[in-house]
Design a protein around this motif. Structure first.
Motif, PDB file in Angstrom:
ATOM      1  N   THR A  38      26.215  47.765  29.032  1.00 30.43           N
ATOM      2  CA  THR A  38      27.473  47.084  29.493  1.00 30.43           C
ATOM      3  C   THR A  38      27.406  45.534  29.698  1.00 30.43           C
ATOM      4  O   THR A  38      28.422  44.893  29.674  1.00 30.43           O
ATOM      5  CB  THR A  38      28.480  47.671  30.250  1.00 30.43           C
ATOM      6  N   TYR A 162      30.112  47.545  36.381  1.00 31.84           N
ATOM      7  CA  TYR A 162      30.644  47.092  37.571  1.00 31.84           C
ATOM      8  C   TYR A 162      30.142  45.933  38.319  1.00 31.84           C
ATOM      9  O   TYR A 162      30.816  44.940  38.568  1.00 31.84           O
ATOM     10  CB  TYR A 162      30.476  48.321  38.610  1.00 31.84           C
ATOM     11  N   GLU A 165      30.940  42.587  36.233  1.00 34.67           N
ATOM     12  CA  GLU A 165      32.118  42.197  36.353  1.00 34.67           C
ATOM     13  C   GLU A 165      32.327  41.526  37.418  1.00 34.67           C
ATOM     14  O   GLU A 165      33.318  40.480  37.785  1.00 34.67           O
ATOM     15  CB  GLU A 165      33.106  43.472  35.816  1.00 34.67           C
ATOM     16  N   GLN A 297      33.815  47.351  24.246  1.00 37.17           N
ATOM     17  CA  GLN A 297      33.953  46.140  24.885  1.00 37.17           C
ATOM     18  C   GLN A 297      34.447  45.172  23.728  1.00 37.17           C
ATOM     19  O   GLN A 297      35.458  44.619  23.933  1.00 37.17           O
ATOM     20  CB  GLN A 297      32.887  45.440  25.414  1.00 37.17           C
ATOM     21  N   ALA A 302      38.052  46.544  26.079  1.00 35.04           N
ATOM     22  CA  ALA A 302      37.716  47.314  27.233  1.00 35.04           C
ATOM     23  C   ALA A 302      36.758  45.995  28.138  1.00 35.04           C
ATOM     24  O   ALA A 302      35.759  45.427  27.819  1.00 35.04           O
ATOM     25  CB  ALA A 302      37.117  48.478  27.472  1.00 35.04           C
ATOM     26  N   SER A 303      37.138  46.294  29.310  1.00 33.39           N
ATOM     27  CA  SER A 303      36.470  45.357  30.312  1.00 33.39           C
ATOM     28  C   SER A 303      35.087  45.990  30.528  1.00 33.39           C
ATOM     29  O   SER A 303      34.624  47.069  30.062  1.00 33.39           O
ATOM     30  CB  SER A 303      36.842  45.057  31.733  1.00 33.39           C
ATOM     31  N   THR A 305      33.460  47.003  33.201  1.00 33.72           N
ATOM     32  CA  THR A 305      33.556  48.246  34.196  1.00 33.72           C
ATOM     33  C   THR A 305      34.362  49.455  33.293  1.00 33.72           C
ATOM     34  O   THR A 305      33.858  50.375  33.671  1.00 33.72           O
ATOM     35  CB  THR A 305      34.313  47.470  35.447  1.00 33.72           C
ATOM     36  N   ASP A 306      35.341  49.046  32.901  1.00 36.42           N
ATOM     37  CA  ASP A 306      36.363  49.886  32.111  1.00 36.42           C
ATOM     38  C   ASP A 306      35.308  50.725  30.917  1.00 36.42           C
ATOM     39  O   ASP A 306      35.477  51.726  30.913  1.00 36.42           O
ATOM     40  CB  ASP A 306      37.475  49.699  31.475  1.00 36.42           C
ATOM     41  N   SER A 307      34.731  49.931  30.182  1.00 34.11           N
ATOM     42  CA  SER A 307      33.700  50.537  29.095  1.00 34.11           C
ATOM     43  C   SER A 307      32.751  51.456  29.732  1.00 34.11           C
ATOM     44  O   SER A 307      32.388  52.398  29.184  1.00 34.11           O
ATOM     45  CB  SER A 307      32.818  49.391  28.282  1.00 34.11           C
ATOM     46  N   LEU A 309      33.089  53.141  32.672  1.00 32.11           N
ATOM     47  CA  LEU A 309      34.004  54.310  32.858  1.00 32.11           C
ATOM     48  C   LEU A 309      34.223  55.489  31.866  1.00 32.11           C
ATOM     49  O   LEU A 309      34.449  56.456  31.877  1.00 32.11           O
ATOM     50  CB  LEU A 309      35.124  54.061  33.938  1.00 32.11           C
ATOM     51  N   LEU A 310      34.719  54.708  30.624  1.00 29.02           N
ATOM     52  CA  LEU A 310      35.079  55.347  29.695  1.00 29.02           C
ATOM     53  C   LEU A 310      33.922  56.219  29.022  1.00 29.02           C
ATOM     54  O   LEU A 310      34.414  57.045  28.197  1.00 29.02           O
ATOM     55  CB  LEU A 310      35.507  54.329  28.668  1.00 29.02           C
ATOM     56  N   ALA A 362      41.685  56.339  23.716  1.00 28.37           N
ATOM     57  CA  ALA A 362      40.608  56.871  24.653  1.00 28.37           C
ATOM     58  C   ALA A 362      40.438  58.108  24.729  1.00 28.37           C
ATOM     59  O   ALA A 362      39.465  58.655  25.004  1.00 28.37           O
ATOM     60  CB  ALA A 362      40.896  56.030  25.956  1.00 28.37           C
TER      61      ALA A 362
END
Length: 491
Positions: A38, A162, A165, A297, A302-303, A305-307, A309-310, A362
């Motif tokens: 990420t 995380y 970012e 991403q 997606a950010s 962090t979000d990528s 978490l996904l 998602a």
């Protein structure tokens, strides 16, 4: 015909303490295979190295692959404990250097150095755990190790996202320093293993040749058709060098008193087939862990962090399947068809990844990840179990290192090939490679960039299904080994 493998006496309750310390170091080494996933868009944007993108993963996998056969053989000759402590120290030092890197070239070089330590951790944890538990109980522990590996594989992108970012991408490496120090302290105080001695010389020539061969093959896969044409002198030279090095390695290993990779092991299909399948399975695992965050991403917006978490559905599937499979194999004493079914389930997930597009929700992509994770969790650690239960005990270190080496070949060679496919499919005008840069583009340009990256990455995913089906076919040819609870003396 079903073969029978007996089990050692049940391990003492204190064995869990030793296993927990091994799991900690397994987590550290495994997480660094994927922690940059990420962070890669940010790193290549800051250090200006999109053409070297796949090498952040490949350099680490390459050197850890080079190191594993030597670690395994040396541990058979001189014991595990001191090598294990040195491997932790090398890994921690390499992590510190990665955090200090100022250029893409430096970071790739330091990742390669870090991999030298990680290779020892990945193989020695498996060898030591096999020394401490018999085959049937070993299946249960291998299931837990598989869960740890699965957690690390997917937690890497989450943690990397995380930290990238909210702090800095450099902390994806700095975080290893306190954790590595803890792992070193625990291993030093807990692990009490016998020292071994061997009258033979170390097979340095064999180790050098297999390292050169892996390097040559990785460069061939990474540069062919992208950096250089397939008919260029460089690519043809690498192909010739690979054939020559392979021939020399076979000749040297046949004559070596203590070969780094005993070729006699490959005469048994119970060894050769899992090793070959491991290359394919590892390619798929690291391919998913590397390119799924990039897809989320660069194509989905997606950010970092979000990528990460996904990717939790993929991790959840792997952890669940690995833990439950370990218990099932312990109860039934069989592992062959569990691995075959798992490979086919993962192949279905890989195929579904290739169908994703900009409109994929998602929820749908998460369902695909659960399916792939369940399949991969059924296979991973059972490949090591298959080899450890059938290899002679005197060759356990070398046999285990061969599987770990094959996993790293899949990581280095496989991800290099997938990276080359990705590079060849990206539109030449795509210079905005960070998620922030893409989001800052005008709407039409942003959509064009996302579409280009979506097409390139799903083109990579299209290869995952056939790769995993190939692994299933190899595993279907294994002997159906049965693990029985009859005690045997400890070696």
């Amino acid at each position: 015909m079903v073969s029978t493998i007996t089990q050692k006496d049940a391990p003492p309750r204190s064995l869990w303490v030793s296993m927990a310390s091994l799991m900690l170091t397994m987590f550290l080494a495994a997480i660094d295979q994927t922690v940059v996933a990420t962070a890669m868009p940010t790193i290549v944007g800051e250090l200006h190295g999109i053409e070297s993108l796949s090498w952040l993963v490949t350099a680490f996998a390459l050197t850890s692959g080079m190191a594993t056969p030597l670690y395994g053989k040396l541990s058979d000759m001189y014991g595990r404990r001191n090598l294990y402590l040195w491997a932790i120290a090398l890994f921690v030092l390499g992590s510190a250097l990665c955090g200090l890197a100022q250029t893409m070239g430096q970071l790739i070089a330091f990742r390669a150095f870090q991999g030298l330590g990680a290779g020892g951790l990945l193989v020695l944890t498996m060898i030591i755990s096999a020394d401490l538990a018999g085959p049937r109980e070993r299946a249960k522990y291998q299931g837990l190790f598989g869960a740890v590996f699965g957690v690390a594989s997917i937690a890497g992108p989450i943690i990397g996202g995380y930290l990238t970012e909210h702090v800095s991408w450099r902390w994806i490496f700095y975080i290893n320093l306190p954790l590595g120090a803890l792992a070193l302290a625990v291993a030093f105080s807990v692990l009490k293993l016998p020292r071994r001695t061997s009258p033979h010389r170390v097979d340095w020539l064999g180790a050098g040749l297999i390292s050169a061969l892996l390097t040559s093959l990785t460069l061939l896969a990474s540069w062919g058709g992208t950096t250089y044409a397939w008919t260029s002198p460089v690519i043809l030279g690498l192909a010739a060098a690979s054939v020559l090095l392979a021939g020399l390695f076979i000749l040297v290993e046949r004559k070596a008193a203590e070969p780094v990779l005993p070729l006699r092991l490959f005469r048994d299909r119970s060894f050769a087939l899992p090793v070959a399948a491991t290359v394919l399975i590892a390619t798929a695992i690291l391919g998913m862990a590397t390119f799924l965050p990039m897809y989320l991403q660069l194509a989905s917006g997606a950010s970092a962090t979000d990528s990460g978490l996904l990717l939790l559905p993929l991790m959840g599937g792997m952890i669940t399947a690995s833990t439950l499979t370990g218990r099932v194999v312990t109860r039934l004493g069989r592992y062959k068809w569990v691995m075959v079914v798992g490979s086919l389930v993962a192949a279905a997930g890989g195929f579904l990844f290739s169908t994703m597009g900009l409109g994929t929700s998602a929820f749908v992509s998460g369902a695909y990840m659960v399916l792939a994770g369940l399949g991969l969790g059924m296979v991973g650690q059972n490949l090591i179990l298959a080899v450890q239960t059938t290899a002679p005990e005197a060759d356990r270190g070398a046999a285990t290192s061969a599987v770990t080496f094959a996993r790293n070949v899949g990581g280095a060679l496989g991800v290099a090939i997938l990276g080359a496919i990705f590079g060849g499919r990206v539109a030449g005008g795509q210079t905005a490679v960070t998620p922030e840069a893409i989001q800052a583009l005008p709407e039409a340009a942003r959509h064009a960039a996302q579409l280009a990256f979506s097409d390139a990455i799903t083109g990579v995913f299209a290869w995952l299904g056939p790769i995993l089906i190939g692994g299933a076919l190899l595993l279907a040819c294994l002997k159906d080994v049965r693990l029985t609870p009859t005690p045997q003396a400890r070696g």
